[in-house]
Design an enzyme around this catalytic site. Sequence first.
Site, PDB file in Angstrom:
ATOM      1  N   ASN A  90       1.616  10.410   7.550  1.00  0.00           N
ATOM      2  CA  ASN A  90       3.032  10.706   7.309  1.00  0.00           C
ATOM      3  C   ASN A  90       3.818  10.889   8.603  1.00  0.00           C
ATOM      4  OD1 ASN A  90       2.338  10.452   4.695  1.00  0.00           O
ATOM      5  ND2 ASN A  90       3.190  12.401   4.015  1.00  0.00           N
ATOM      6  N   GLU A  94       0.822  -1.205   0.000  1.00  0.00           N
ATOM      7  CA  GLU A  94       0.000   0.000   0.000  1.00  0.00           C
ATOM      8  C   GLU A  94       0.867   1.269   0.000  1.00  0.00           C
ATOM      9  OE1 GLU A  94      -2.574   0.160   3.386  1.00  0.00           O
ATOM     10  OE2 GLU A  94      -3.933   1.576   2.421  1.00  0.00           O
TER      11      GLU A  94
END
Length: 346
Positions: free
Chosen positions: A329, A189
């Site tokens: 992130n 992913e």
Amino acid sequence: MVSWPRQYGGREASLLEWLVFEEEYHAAAAPVRVGQNGLFLLAPTLFTHGTAEQRDRLLPPMARAEEIWAQAWSEPDAGSDLAAIRASAVRAEGGWLLSGTKTWSSRAVFADRAFGLFRTDPAAERHRGLTYFLVDLRSPGVEVRGFERLDGDEGFADVFFDGAFVPERDVLGEVNRGWPVAMATTGSERGLTLRSPSRFVTAANRLVELARSGSLDSAGLDSPGLDSAGMDSAGLDSAGLDSGVRDRVVQSWIEARAYHLFTLEQVTGIVAGNSPGARSSLNKLYWSELDVRLHETAMELLGADAEADGPWSRGFEFSLAGPIYAGTNEIQRNIVAERLLGLPRA
Ligand SMILES: Cc1cc2nc3c(=O)[nH]c(=O)nc-3n(C[C@H](O)[C@H](O)[C@H](O)COP(=O)(O)OP(=O)(O)OC[C@H]3O[C@@H](n4cnc5c(N)ncnc54)[C@H](O)[C@@H]3O)c2cc1C
């Protein structure tokens, strides 16, 4: 999928050949593949962790887009901290009964099946008591409730399980050993498979074309973009652009090319037998932040036209989700700090 074995309808393309296929796919502005969760996330995991029976049964309908898959991992209190999941599965005759709530499940509204993690041993250390299940979303005890996303996408859903039965044959990997199987899926992913570089190279070429022409209509999808032989060929000098915007256009193009080269290096490593492992977090950080910058520059170029509904405005809205999905992130930076740089745990 061209990279799959022939027995499953593939053409046994090598990783490099697959990258070339993806380049052509994106350059031709072909649509997002409705079956991408299955094709890009589950299938690689089935090849490494599934049984032959599971591959024979699940891959052909996935390839024909007759069975669409959703990813049912996140829960209201378990996103970044995936090991905190509470949805559970208890043994029943011939299989398992699933209970609990999953959320943020992309495409679940029209999906037929989902792959998800459920807690099967509540007494075990939290990473060890999880099992990876392949669930029929149409079975009794499953309710899929859709809700609209900010960008208008209507496939997002909460999925509620209330004693839904899953047969034993739909456990992927070993019972209570679902975590390593899930980590194999996240590698796909975050890394190459879901986000091939050509997607960003094509977007950067479109951005160059937009900068040249300055209009929505001429943001041609088949734009040649810049070529490495000479930036002048882009015609950016004569487009009357503010030099800051012009630099950001060129920067996006360079970043997309850099990502392309980075992935080629990565593929060379994979072909030589090295697993990307935690390095897929670098891919994820790079493509998601590049995508935001690229679309922000497009919005700047479009000015007032940016508000018009169209591929650029929708792309911009979706780019903002990139730093969140597939693991935020901030989490990727933790992984890079700890596993690649060897820094102390946060
Ligand atoms: C467009 C989109 C599609 C998605 N599709 C799916 C899907 O198909 N299936 C699915 O299961 N999920 C899906 N998700 C969910 C996604 O995986 C989660 O949103 C993501 O993992 C973050 O979890 P959370 O939303 O619970 O935020 P939280 O985990 O609550 O995080 C909130 C904030 O805190 C920060 N944070 C949390 N922990 C730390 C830490 N240890 N160090 C530093 N910062 C931290 C996060 O980075 C974030 O900024 C999707 C999300 C989006 C936006």
